[in-house]
Design a protein around this motif. Sequence first.
Motif, PDB file in Angstrom:
ATOM      1  N   ARG A   1       6.228  82.965 -63.378  1.00 33.48           N
ATOM      2  CA  ARG A   1       5.024  83.322 -64.150  1.00 33.48           C
ATOM      3  C   ARG A   1       4.077  84.179 -63.316  1.00 33.48           C
ATOM      4  NH1 ARG A   1       3.726  78.457 -65.469  1.00 33.48           N
ATOM      5  NH2 ARG A   1       2.049  78.261 -63.981  1.00 33.48           N
ATOM      6  N   ARG A   2       3.861  83.801 -62.046  1.00 34.49           N
ATOM      7  CA  ARG A   2       2.978  84.590 -61.171  1.00 34.49           C
ATOM      8  C   ARG A   2       3.516  86.003 -60.955  1.00 34.49           C
ATOM      9  NH1 ARG A   2       2.587  79.778 -58.140  1.00 34.49           N
ATOM     10  NH2 ARG A   2       4.152  80.573 -56.695  1.00 34.49           N
ATOM     11  N   SER A   3       4.832  86.132 -60.939  1.00 35.40           N
ATOM     12  CA  SER A   3       5.427  87.451 -60.731  1.00 35.40           C
ATOM     13  C   SER A   3       5.346  88.319 -61.979  1.00 35.40           C
ATOM     14  CB  SER A   3       6.889  87.304 -60.300  1.00 35.40           C
ATOM     15  OG  SER A   3       7.662  86.873 -61.402  1.00 35.40           O
ATOM     16  N   GLY A   4       5.055  87.692 -63.119  1.00 36.76           N
ATOM     17  CA  GLY A   4       4.947  88.443 -64.366  1.00 36.76           C
ATOM     18  C   GLY A   4       6.258  88.604 -65.105  1.00 36.76           C
ATOM     19  N   ILE A   5       7.296  87.928 -64.646  1.00 37.64           N
ATOM     20  CA  ILE A   5       8.608  88.047 -65.287  1.00 37.64           C
ATOM     21  C   ILE A   5       8.710  87.185 -66.536  1.00 37.64           C
ATOM     22  CG2 ILE A   5      11.054  87.511 -64.969  1.00 37.64           C
ATOM     23  CD1 ILE A   5      10.867  88.539 -62.220  1.00 37.64           C
ATOM     24  N   VAL A   6       8.038  86.040 -66.526  1.00 34.11           N
ATOM     25  CA  VAL A   6       8.032  85.174 -67.706  1.00 34.11           C
ATOM     26  C   VAL A   6       6.593  84.901 -68.136  1.00 34.11           C
ATOM     27  CG1 VAL A   6      10.207  84.041 -67.068  1.00 34.11           C
ATOM     28  CG2 VAL A   6       8.043  82.971 -66.453  1.00 34.11           C
ATOM     29  N   VAL A   7       6.474  84.512 -69.389  1.00 33.26           N
ATOM     30  CA  VAL A   7       5.176  84.112 -69.936  1.00 33.26           C
ATOM     31  C   VAL A   7       5.344  82.736 -70.564  1.00 33.26           C
ATOM     32  CG1 VAL A   7       4.343  86.456 -70.353  1.00 33.26           C
ATOM     33  CG2 VAL A   7       5.641  85.280 -72.137  1.00 33.26           C
ATOM     34  N   SER A   8       4.265  81.985 -70.548  1.00 31.33           N
ATOM     35  CA  SER A   8       4.305  80.672 -71.190  1.00 31.33           C
ATOM     36  C   SER A   8       3.653  80.784 -72.565  1.00 31.33           C
ATOM     37  CB  SER A   8       3.596  79.619 -70.341  1.00 31.33           C
ATOM     38  OG  SER A   8       2.246  79.961 -70.161  1.00 31.33           O
ATOM     39  N   ILE A   9       4.172  79.989 -73.492  1.00 34.40           N
ATOM     40  CA  ILE A   9       3.684  79.969 -74.866  1.00 34.40           C
ATOM     41  C   ILE A   9       3.412  78.517 -75.226  1.00 34.40           C
ATOM     42  CG2 ILE A   9       4.249  80.547 -77.262  1.00 34.40           C
ATOM     43  CD1 ILE A   9       6.510  82.396 -75.957  1.00 34.40           C
ATOM     44  N   ARG A  10       2.189  78.235 -75.628  1.00 35.99           N
ATOM     45  CA  ARG A  10       1.843  76.862 -76.004  1.00 35.99           C
ATOM     46  C   ARG A  10       1.706  76.789 -77.519  1.00 35.99           C
ATOM     47  NH1 ARG A  10       0.117  72.268 -73.798  1.00 35.99           N
ATOM     48  NH2 ARG A  10      -0.171  73.122 -71.715  1.00 35.99           N
ATOM     49  N   GLU A  11       2.450  75.847 -78.113  1.00 38.16           N
ATOM     50  CA  GLU A  11       2.348  75.565 -79.542  1.00 38.16           C
ATOM     51  C   GLU A  11       2.139  74.069 -79.682  1.00 38.16           C
ATOM     52  OE1 GLU A  11       5.668  77.125 -81.719  1.00 38.16           O
ATOM     53  OE2 GLU A  11       5.538  79.062 -80.722  1.00 38.16           O
TER      54      GLU A  11
ATOM     55  N   GLY B   1      12.364  92.914 -71.893  1.00 39.29           N
ATOM     56  CA  GLY B   1      13.812  92.946 -71.998  1.00 39.29           C
ATOM     57  C   GLY B   1      14.511  93.468 -70.763  1.00 39.29           C
ATOM     58  N   ASP B   2      13.781  94.101 -69.860  1.00 40.21           N
ATOM     59  CA  ASP B   2      14.414  94.662 -68.672  1.00 40.21           C
ATOM     60  C   ASP B   2      15.032  93.595 -67.781  1.00 40.21           C
ATOM     61  OD1 ASP B   2      13.786  97.214 -69.463  1.00 40.21           O
ATOM     62  OD2 ASP B   2      12.004  97.363 -68.200  1.00 40.21           O
ATOM     63  N   VAL B   3      14.456  92.406 -67.744  1.00 38.81           N
ATOM     64  CA  VAL B   3      15.009  91.335 -66.911  1.00 38.81           C
ATOM     65  C   VAL B   3      16.365  90.908 -67.452  1.00 38.81           C
ATOM     66  CG1 VAL B   3      14.677  88.965 -66.101  1.00 38.81           C
ATOM     67  CG2 VAL B   3      12.744  90.536 -66.154  1.00 38.81           C
ATOM     68  N   ALA B   4      16.488  90.820 -68.760  1.00 40.53           N
ATOM     69  CA  ALA B   4      17.774  90.468 -69.370  1.00 40.53           C
ATOM     70  C   ALA B   4      18.807  91.540 -69.037  1.00 40.53           C
ATOM     71  CB  ALA B   4      17.634  90.296 -70.875  1.00 40.53           C
ATOM     72  N   GLU B   5      18.396  92.802 -69.054  1.00 41.04           N
ATOM     73  CA  GLU B   5      19.308  93.890 -68.703  1.00 41.04           C
ATOM     74  C   GLU B   5      19.707  93.804 -67.233  1.00 41.04           C
ATOM     75  OE1 GLU B   5      21.928  96.765 -68.654  1.00 41.04           O
ATOM     76  OE2 GLU B   5      21.059  95.918 -70.480  1.00 41.04           O
ATOM     77  N   LEU B   6      18.772  93.433 -66.372  1.00 48.24           N
ATOM     78  CA  LEU B   6      19.082  93.262 -64.946  1.00 48.24           C
ATOM     79  C   LEU B   6      20.121  92.157 -64.755  1.00 48.24           C
ATOM     80  CD1 LEU B   6      18.503  93.862 -61.941  1.00 48.24           C
ATOM     81  CD2 LEU B   6      16.672  92.164 -62.072  1.00 48.24           C
ATOM     82  N   LEU B   7      19.993  91.065 -65.480  1.00 45.94           N
ATOM     83  CA  LEU B   7      20.958  89.972 -65.376  1.00 45.94           C
ATOM     84  C   LEU B   7      22.334  90.400 -65.881  1.00 45.94           C
ATOM     85  CD1 LEU B   7      18.698  87.007 -66.520  1.00 45.94           C
ATOM     86  CD2 LEU B   7      19.498  87.485 -64.201  1.00 45.94           C
ATOM     87  N   ARG B   8      22.362  91.185 -66.950  1.00 42.81           N
ATOM     88  CA  ARG B   8      23.644  91.700 -67.455  1.00 42.81           C
ATOM     89  C   ARG B   8      24.273  92.650 -66.429  1.00 42.81           C
ATOM     90  NH1 ARG B   8      20.783  91.319 -72.311  1.00 42.81           N
ATOM     91  NH2 ARG B   8      20.042  93.474 -72.215  1.00 42.81           N
ATOM     92  N   ALA B   9      23.437  93.487 -65.797  1.00 35.81           N
ATOM     93  CA  ALA B   9      23.941  94.398 -64.763  1.00 35.81           C
ATOM     94  C   ALA B   9      24.494  93.605 -63.584  1.00 35.81           C
ATOM     95  CB  ALA B   9      22.840  95.351 -64.307  1.00 35.81           C
ATOM     96  N   ALA B  10      23.812  92.551 -63.182  1.00 35.20           N
ATOM     97  CA  ALA B  10      24.286  91.703 -62.077  1.00 35.20           C
ATOM     98  C   ALA B  10      25.632  91.084 -62.429  1.00 35.20           C
ATOM     99  CB  ALA B  10      23.261  90.618 -61.763  1.00 35.20           C
TER     100      ALA B  10
END
Length: 123
Positions: free
Chosen positions: A57-67, A78-87
């Motif tokens: 969260r501090r790095s800005g890669i994920v966000v928290s959502i409270r419901e 979506g770039d992080v998901a693409e990075l994981l697919r590339a890895a």
Amino acid sequence: MQVPLYQAKAEFFRMLGHPVRIRVLELLQHGPVPVRDLLDEIEIEPSSLSQQLAVLRRSGIVVSIREGSTVSYALAGGDVAELLRAARRILTELLVGQSELLAELRQADVRPALTQGSASPAS
């Protein structure tokens, strides 16, 4: 003084360099996931998961959502998901190369034995 890009990239990859963080990111690829489901999937102590989520969260890669009383996490982009697919593609290529090398090594071990074995009866 501005941090050089290569150093910023190194810090980014260092931040990703924890198995729990990678697993969390993999689980978030398909949309937000409640913390309770992350805990079920990853099977670690809640405090450990909380620490790893805080880093992401501090790095800005994920966000928290409270419901209501439910807290979920989602990828910030979506770039992080693409990075994981590339890895995954890179690791697949590396492992294919390693398995081919292993097959060659095993074949090389068999050839001398065959040569020695076939030379013995002719003696």
